[in-house]
Write a protein that holds these residues in place. Structure first.
Motif, PDB file in Angstrom:
ATOM      1  N   ARG A  71      33.909 -26.142   0.887  1.00  0.00           N
ATOM      2  CA  ARG A  71      32.868 -27.110   0.516  1.00  0.00           C
ATOM      3  C   ARG A  71      31.624 -26.364   0.064  1.00  0.00           C
ATOM      4  O   ARG A  71      31.207 -25.402   0.698  1.00  0.00           O
ATOM      5  CB  ARG A  71      32.537 -27.979   1.718  1.00  0.00           C
ATOM      6  N   LYS A  72      31.001 -26.789  -1.048  1.00  0.00           N
ATOM      7  CA  LYS A  72      29.797 -26.131  -1.519  1.00  0.00           C
ATOM      8  C   LYS A  72      28.648 -26.402  -0.560  1.00  0.00           C
ATOM      9  O   LYS A  72      28.577 -27.452   0.078  1.00  0.00           O
ATOM     10  CB  LYS A  72      29.432 -26.657  -2.912  1.00  0.00           C
ATOM     11  N   GLU A  73      27.728 -25.437  -0.484  1.00  0.00           N
ATOM     12  CA  GLU A  73      26.598 -25.584   0.435  1.00  0.00           C
ATOM     13  C   GLU A  73      25.657 -26.703   0.007  1.00  0.00           C
ATOM     14  O   GLU A  73      25.044 -27.371   0.844  1.00  0.00           O
ATOM     15  CB  GLU A  73      25.854 -24.257   0.539  1.00  0.00           C
ATOM     16  N   VAL A  74      25.500 -26.875  -1.301  1.00  0.00           N
ATOM     17  CA  VAL A  74      24.638 -27.931  -1.829  1.00  0.00           C
ATOM     18  C   VAL A  74      25.393 -28.612  -2.966  1.00  0.00           C
ATOM     19  O   VAL A  74      25.844 -27.942  -3.894  1.00  0.00           O
ATOM     20  CB  VAL A  74      23.303 -27.365  -2.370  1.00  0.00           C
ATOM     21  N   GLU A  75      25.540 -29.916  -2.875  1.00  0.00           N
ATOM     22  CA  GLU A  75      26.265 -30.663  -3.903  1.00  0.00           C
ATOM     23  C   GLU A  75      25.363 -31.727  -4.498  1.00  0.00           C
ATOM     24  O   GLU A  75      24.632 -32.414  -3.773  1.00  0.00           O
ATOM     25  CB  GLU A  75      27.523 -31.301  -3.318  1.00  0.00           C
TER      26      GLU A  75
ATOM     27  N   LEU B  81      17.184 -19.151  -0.670  1.00  0.00           N
ATOM     28  CA  LEU B  81      17.263 -20.434  -1.352  1.00  0.00           C
ATOM     29  C   LEU B  81      18.678 -20.577  -1.879  1.00  0.00           C
ATOM     30  O   LEU B  81      19.206 -19.661  -2.474  1.00  0.00           O
ATOM     31  CB  LEU B  81      16.313 -20.489  -2.544  1.00  0.00           C
ATOM     32  N   VAL B  82      19.266 -21.741  -1.645  1.00  0.00           N
ATOM     33  CA  VAL B  82      20.581 -22.045  -2.214  1.00  0.00           C
ATOM     34  C   VAL B  82      20.417 -23.230  -3.135  1.00  0.00           C
ATOM     35  O   VAL B  82      19.889 -24.274  -2.733  1.00  0.00           O
ATOM     36  CB  VAL B  82      21.614 -22.357  -1.115  1.00  0.00           C
ATOM     37  N   PHE B  83      20.863 -23.068  -4.361  1.00  0.00           N
ATOM     38  CA  PHE B  83      20.688 -24.091  -5.377  1.00  0.00           C
ATOM     39  C   PHE B  83      21.953 -24.923  -5.532  1.00  0.00           C
ATOM     40  O   PHE B  83      23.068 -24.391  -5.511  1.00  0.00           O
ATOM     41  CB  PHE B  83      20.400 -23.437  -6.734  1.00  0.00           C
TER      42      PHE B  83
ATOM     43  N   THR C  19      23.616 -33.554  -1.331  1.00  0.00           N
ATOM     44  CA  THR C  19      23.998 -33.365   0.073  1.00  0.00           C
ATOM     45  C   THR C  19      24.106 -31.876   0.351  1.00  0.00           C
ATOM     46  O   THR C  19      24.407 -31.085  -0.543  1.00  0.00           O
ATOM     47  CB  THR C  19      25.345 -34.033   0.402  1.00  0.00           C
ATOM     48  N   TYR C  20      23.830 -31.498   1.589  1.00  0.00           N
ATOM     49  CA  TYR C  20      23.932 -30.098   1.976  1.00  0.00           C
ATOM     50  C   TYR C  20      24.793 -29.986   3.216  1.00  0.00           C
ATOM     51  O   TYR C  20      24.875 -30.911   4.020  1.00  0.00           O
ATOM     52  CB  TYR C  20      22.540 -29.486   2.189  1.00  0.00           C
ATOM     53  N   SER C  21      25.454 -28.838   3.364  1.00  0.00           N
ATOM     54  CA  SER C  21      26.473 -28.722   4.402  1.00  0.00           C
ATOM     55  C   SER C  21      25.972 -28.042   5.679  1.00  0.00           C
ATOM     56  O   SER C  21      26.552 -28.245   6.746  1.00  0.00           O
ATOM     57  CB  SER C  21      27.679 -27.941   3.865  1.00  0.00           C
ATOM     58  N   ASN C  22      24.904 -27.262   5.584  1.00  0.00           N
ATOM     59  CA  ASN C  22      24.459 -26.486   6.735  1.00  0.00           C
ATOM     60  C   ASN C  22      23.350 -27.220   7.476  1.00  0.00           C
ATOM     61  O   ASN C  22      22.236 -27.351   6.964  1.00  0.00           O
ATOM     62  CB  ASN C  22      23.983 -25.111   6.277  1.00  0.00           C
ATOM     63  N   SER C  23      23.662 -27.693   8.675  1.00  0.00           N
ATOM     64  CA  SER C  23      22.679 -28.467   9.433  1.00  0.00           C
ATOM     65  C   SER C  23      21.496 -27.618   9.866  1.00  0.00           C
ATOM     66  O   SER C  23      20.473 -28.164  10.297  1.00  0.00           O
ATOM     67  CB  SER C  23      23.352 -29.096  10.665  1.00  0.00           C
ATOM     68  N   ALA C  24      21.615 -26.290   9.755  1.00  0.00           N
ATOM     69  CA  ALA C  24      20.492 -25.410  10.128  1.00  0.00           C
ATOM     70  C   ALA C  24      19.489 -25.242   8.993  1.00  0.00           C
ATOM     71  O   ALA C  24      18.471 -24.568   9.156  1.00  0.00           O
ATOM     72  CB  ALA C  24      21.023 -24.036  10.539  1.00  0.00           C
ATOM     73  N   SER C  25      19.748 -25.835   7.838  1.00  0.00           N
ATOM     74  CA  SER C  25      18.803 -25.742   6.719  1.00  0.00           C
ATOM     75  C   SER C  25      17.448 -26.267   7.146  1.00  0.00           C
ATOM     76  O   SER C  25      17.351 -27.286   7.838  1.00  0.00           O
ATOM     77  CB  SER C  25      19.316 -26.542   5.519  1.00  0.00           C
ATOM     78  N   GLN C  26      16.399 -25.561   6.720  1.00  0.00           N
ATOM     79  CA  GLN C  26      15.069 -25.898   7.228  1.00  0.00           C
ATOM     80  C   GLN C  26      14.169 -26.549   6.201  1.00  0.00           C
ATOM     81  O   GLN C  26      13.371 -27.414   6.533  1.00  0.00           O
ATOM     82  CB  GLN C  26      14.387 -24.617   7.716  1.00  0.00           C
ATOM     83  N   SER C  27      14.249 -26.081   4.971  1.00  0.00           N
ATOM     84  CA  SER C  27      13.335 -26.567   3.950  1.00  0.00           C
ATOM     85  C   SER C  27      14.132 -27.034   2.745  1.00  0.00           C
ATOM     86  O   SER C  27      15.225 -26.534   2.480  1.00  0.00           O
ATOM     87  CB  SER C  27      12.369 -25.461   3.513  1.00  0.00           C
ATOM     88  N   PHE C  28      13.513 -27.965   2.024  1.00  0.00           N
ATOM     89  CA  PHE C  28      14.228 -28.646   0.946  1.00  0.00           C
ATOM     90  C   PHE C  28      13.283 -28.850  -0.225  1.00  0.00           C
ATOM     91  O   PHE C  28      12.108 -29.198  -0.023  1.00  0.00           O
ATOM     92  CB  PHE C  28      14.751 -30.001   1.457  1.00  0.00           C
ATOM     93  N   PHE C  29      13.789 -28.641  -1.416  1.00  0.00           N
ATOM     94  CA  PHE C  29      12.950 -28.717  -2.607  1.00  0.00           C
ATOM     95  C   PHE C  29      13.727 -29.337  -3.751  1.00  0.00           C
ATOM     96  O   PHE C  29      14.960 -29.256  -3.803  1.00  0.00           O
ATOM     97  CB  PHE C  29      12.495 -27.309  -3.033  1.00  0.00           C
ATOM     98  N   TRP C  30      12.984 -29.880  -4.683  1.00  0.00           N
ATOM     99  CA  TRP C  30      13.515 -30.198  -6.006  1.00  0.00           C
ATOM    100  C   TRP C  30      12.793 -29.300  -7.013  1.00  0.00           C
ATOM    101  O   TRP C  30      11.566 -29.218  -7.026  1.00  0.00           O
ATOM    102  CB  TRP C  30      13.279 -31.665  -6.366  1.00  0.00           C
TER     103      TRP C  30
END
Lengths: 113, 110
Positions: free
Chosen positions: B1-5, B98-100, B24-35
């Motif tokens: 599954r991709k980390e960010v879809e 950062l994961v895009f 949607t993102y797969s890692n519940s430990a992700s802390q920050s989010f951007f567009w």
């Protein structure tokens, strides 16, 4: 001012050449990054520098060698590249690593012949 | 599954339309989010950070649902100049990475 500058804008190099990409920011940011972006794909992280020390290397081949001479400058030294290394190379900076936004430079478009 | 879809796109909309992008993102430990938005052959530019409480900047509204690991971006009254690729981005490893997402292309037509 959220400006990150990169030189050169374009670079064509042969597989036996040695060249360097340069990145500069004067925002007082202490984290700097190199990304590689292929056409129609998102950027992929290559290296992270935090307070001038390399903190992340995403298993990048040794033909790419990063250097952070001071807190404002980031270089990427290139040697013996392959044609598949042709891409847009983006530099970014942020206040520090962690939750801070990253600001990108315009990139260097690299072609390896 | 991709980390960010992200929604595959492209989205072709008329000027003045409202358009929504999902991520949607797969890692519940992700802390920050951007567009971020990226114009053709240009660098990504930060559009907005995304907070749990939601945030708005003019015609743009971003929402984060941590329980569902879902991020959205709403653009109202689309302009021709909004045409770009919109990248959903999350941080991993205590914010060091950062994961895009793959990006969604928006084309606004007159």
């Amino acid at each position: 001012d959220t400006e990150v500058t990169q030189t050169p804008k374009h670079l064509v190099m042969g597989m036996t050449n040695k060249k360097s990409l340069k990145c500069e920011q004067h925002m007082g940011h202490r984290a700097m990054y190199w990304y590689k972006q292929k056409a129609k794909k998102p950027p992929e992280l290559m290296f992270v520098y935090s307070y001038e020390k390399l903190s992340i290397n995403e298993s990048v081949p040794s033909r790419f060698s990063p250097e952070c001479p001071n807190s404002s400058l980031l270089n990427l030294h290139l040697h013996a590249l392959q044609p598949e290394d042709s891409a847009l190379y983006l530099c970014a900076s942020s206040l520090s690593t962690g939750v801070h936004e990253q600001y990108f430079g315009p990139g260097t478009r690299l072609t390896v012949t | 599954r991709k980390e960010v879809e992200q929604d595959p796109g492209p989205f072709n909309v008329p000027e003045g339309a409202t358009v929504a992008f999902n991520c949607t993102y797969s890692n519940s430990a992700s802390q920050s989010f951007f567009w971020y938005r990226q114009d053709c052959r240009k660098e990504p530019k930060l559009l907005m950070s995304v907070y749990s409480s939601g945030n708005e900047d003019g015609r743009f509204t971003a929402q984060l649902n941590r329980a569902s690991q879902y991020i959205s971006l709403l653009i109202r009254d689309s302009k021709l100049s909004d045409s770009a690729t919109y990248l959903c981005v999350v941080t991993l490893e205590y914010g060091n990475k950062l994961v895009f997402g793959a990006g969604t292309i928006l084309r606004v037509k007159s």
